[in-house]
Design an enzyme around this catalytic site. Sequence first.
Site, PDB file in Angstrom:
ATOM      1  N   HIS A 178       0.813  -1.213   0.000  1.00 43.48           N
ATOM      2  CA  HIS A 178       0.000   0.000   0.000  1.00 43.48           C
ATOM      3  C   HIS A 178       0.843   1.258   0.000  1.00 43.48           C
ATOM      4  O   HIS A 178       0.412   2.298  -0.485  1.00 43.48           O
ATOM      5  CB  HIS A 178      -1.043  -0.060   1.111  1.00 43.48           C
ATOM      6  CG  HIS A 178      -2.099  -1.054   0.757  1.00 43.48           C
ATOM      7  ND1 HIS A 178      -2.047  -2.369   1.160  1.00 43.48           N
ATOM      8  CD2 HIS A 178      -3.149  -0.943  -0.083  1.00 43.48           C
ATOM      9  CE1 HIS A 178      -3.054  -3.005   0.606  1.00 43.48           C
ATOM     10  NE2 HIS A 178      -3.743  -2.174  -0.148  1.00 43.48           N
ATOM     11  N   GLU A 219     -10.497 -11.328  -5.865  1.00 43.18           N
ATOM     12  CA  GLU A 219      -9.093 -11.140  -5.481  1.00 43.18           C
ATOM     13  C   GLU A 219      -8.579 -12.277  -4.615  1.00 43.18           C
ATOM     14  O   GLU A 219      -7.437 -12.254  -4.171  1.00 43.18           O
ATOM     15  CB  GLU A 219      -8.893  -9.784  -4.797  1.00 43.18           C
ATOM     16  CG  GLU A 219      -9.804  -9.504  -3.629  1.00 43.18           C
ATOM     17  CD  GLU A 219      -9.564  -8.116  -3.017  1.00 43.18           C
ATOM     18  OE1 GLU A 219      -8.556  -7.470  -3.343  1.00 43.18           O
ATOM     19  OE2 GLU A 219     -10.398  -7.703  -2.193  1.00 43.18           O
ATOM     20  N   ASP A 272      -4.109  -8.528  -4.861  1.00 38.63           N
ATOM     21  CA  ASP A 272      -4.299  -9.624  -3.910  1.00 38.63           C
ATOM     22  C   ASP A 272      -4.404 -10.963  -4.615  1.00 38.63           C
ATOM     23  O   ASP A 272      -3.952 -11.981  -4.093  1.00 38.63           O
ATOM     24  CB  ASP A 272      -5.547  -9.376  -3.050  1.00 38.63           C
ATOM     25  CG  ASP A 272      -5.227  -8.415  -1.926  1.00 38.63           C
ATOM     26  OD1 ASP A 272      -4.177  -8.599  -1.279  1.00 38.63           O
ATOM     27  OD2 ASP A 272      -6.000  -7.472  -1.702  1.00 38.63           O
ATOM     28  N   CYS A 289      -9.165  -3.533 -11.247  1.00 44.61           N
ATOM     29  CA  CYS A 289      -8.812  -2.319 -10.503  1.00 44.61           C
ATOM     30  C   CYS A 289      -7.494  -2.487  -9.756  1.00 44.61           C
ATOM     31  O   CYS A 289      -7.075  -1.596  -9.026  1.00 44.61           O
ATOM     32  CB  CYS A 289      -9.930  -1.913  -9.558  1.00 44.61           C
ATOM     33  SG  CYS A 289     -10.207  -3.104  -8.244  1.00 44.61           S
TER      34      CYS A 289
HETATM   35  C1  PEP Z   1      -6.251  -5.449  -5.317  1.00 47.45           C
HETATM   36  O1  PEP Z   1      -6.058  -6.279  -4.436  1.00 47.45           O
HETATM   37  O2  PEP Z   1      -5.856  -5.585  -6.492  1.00 47.45           O
HETATM   38  C2  PEP Z   1      -6.953  -4.186  -5.003  1.00 47.45           C
HETATM   39  C3  PEP Z   1      -7.295  -3.342  -5.944  1.00 47.45           C
HETATM   40  O3  PEP Z   1      -7.195  -3.917  -3.697  1.00 47.45           O
HETATM   41  P1  PEP Z   1      -6.083  -3.388  -2.674  1.00 47.45           P
HETATM   42  O4  PEP Z   1      -4.839  -3.084  -3.474  1.00 47.45           O
HETATM   43  O5  PEP Z   1      -6.621  -2.182  -2.004  1.00 47.45           O
HETATM   44  O6  PEP Z   1      -5.902  -4.545  -1.753  1.00 47.45           O
HETATM   45 MG    MG Z   2      -7.150  -6.106  -2.585  1.00 44.25          MG
END
Ligand code: PEP
Ligand code: MG
Length: 582
Positions: A207, A449, A473, A520
């Site tokens: 993140h 995911e 994920d 996404c």
């Molecule tokens: C993902 O896991 O690809 C996603 C978009 O969610 P995050 O990155 O917030 O876990």
């Molecule tokens: Mg995710």
Amino acid sequence: MTFAIHGLAVARGIAIGRAVLIASSRVEVAHYFIKPDQIRSELTRLGEARDAVIQELQRLQQDLPKDAPPELGALLDVHLMLLQDDQLGAGVRHWIKERLYNAEWALTTQLEQVSRQFDEMEDEYLRERKADLEQVVERVLRHLKGAAVPVAPPPPRAPRQSELLLEDTQDVPLVLVAHDLSPADMLQFKKSVFAGFVTDVGGKTSHTAIVARSMDIPAVVGARSASQLVRQDDWVVIDGDAGVMIVNPSPIILADYAFKQRQGELERGRLARLRNTPAVTLDGQRIDLLANIEQPGDTEAALAVSAVGVGLFRTEFLFMGREGKLPDEEEQYHAYRRAVEGMHGMPVTIRTIDVGADKPLDDRHDDAHLNPALGLRAIRWSLSEPAMFMTQLRAILRAAAHGKVYLLIPMLAHAREIRQTLELIDKARAQLDQKGVPYGPVKLGAMIEVPAAAMTLPLFLKYFDYLSIGTNDLIQYTLAIDRADESVAHLYDQLHPAVLKMVADTIAQAKAAGKEVSVCGEMAGDPSMTRLLLGLGLRSFSMHPSQILPVKQEILRADADKLAPWAQSVLESEEPAALLQA
Ligand code: PEP
Ligand code: MG
């Protein structure tokens, strides 16, 4: 001496500036810049915390039982002496007055500096005093904790001419170097003017890296011991494309990077011209390019690159760094409504809170769990906190009265979780009905995911209006590697045949069922993946606003129909990466 530190490239471009170090500390502290007129009150706050600790230690000393070991009294003496010693105090005041660091940041920065001096000492006894100093600082930090956290951008700092290597520089850009940055810290810094950053830890889709991309500044993560090797104020170059940081660059190296930086700016200028060009492939297929946002205000950046909606609003960022005071329904409603209104009728996908793993809420940081990514995360956390979840659902439903809202649920894997979630959504609607509070319709979507979800797609297609593939994920859980752990970053392979198969199946099955599907995760914003995703049939991509124009450029050059057979051959290949480069 010039040297280079290698890490992972996460956000593109070149940054050249002076290092601002964020020392890591055992106590979680906020880092922010104060305004010049706050210096006095910040010094007072610091002085009060220090005095409180002195009194605390003196009380402990007085209350020492008679039979207490004599070392204990001596230790308290040492702690009191360290607190009263001006080497620490003067340094901390310097960071507050000269750099406008908040007291906690100033304290941890000075601790780091003094610790380094201790490390260099020959005398073992003195070397060991470092631990005492850390304990004392920790006590002061605990006293400081809980104070208000104002946010102000750092003021432009006049360069010291003798040290300037760049010509025509008005303000010296600042580059952040830290062991790690919490998502909450990152949000603070988003409001500042850092030119780039480097962290010791983190993987490509951690993140920290994701927020870096959203800040659109060059960044390198997983640079191992960068925060130990770089010193406060060192000149550094960050090459976000190569994942390298150069410390104390020679004039030749600096000139080379200054050239690359200008080239990058020219390229950005060229891309900016695509802003109003519709994202249509050579064979006439319209592609939706949506934005990933972390805060309602990010819709401005989305509009600036003509995003056709928000494909992922990571709402957890509203909940972080709040010292336990989570946003109530009103606050959330206003935040979601702001995002919805900010997009002027275009769809906004609001994902329910995804905390846990590398996005802990401050007060829930629990290191006891060895596998937080496999723990109480995302929807699992929401279902374990139904009151909190219902508050969020009501706020989202209410915001839906002001525009087109897509509600998105993260990390679902079990039919039971789906049913519980749907029941709670119905209940949230019933509560609003009961109170006569207006709300709007939402499209309901699930993130794909977790591999278990990707392998039971009919279940998801039965209950949901649309799917959104979270490749970050999906890759982490399919390949069993922690996305935030730089030591396994080389195994994080978005082209692994297993990953591609799940992405391809999800797109194909959703389309066959007549449901919308998008990606996404970071894969959607990686221009080297655009052609493959188009070939697999994807027509909706959601990414950080900073990635939209580079991805659009790929779309404009692609013939989606012709890419389909090639994408199938990539899927069947043992080495998809080789085909992708061909
Ligand atoms: C993902 O896991 O690809 C996603 C978009 O969610 P995050 O990155 O917030 O876990
Ligand atoms: Mg995710």
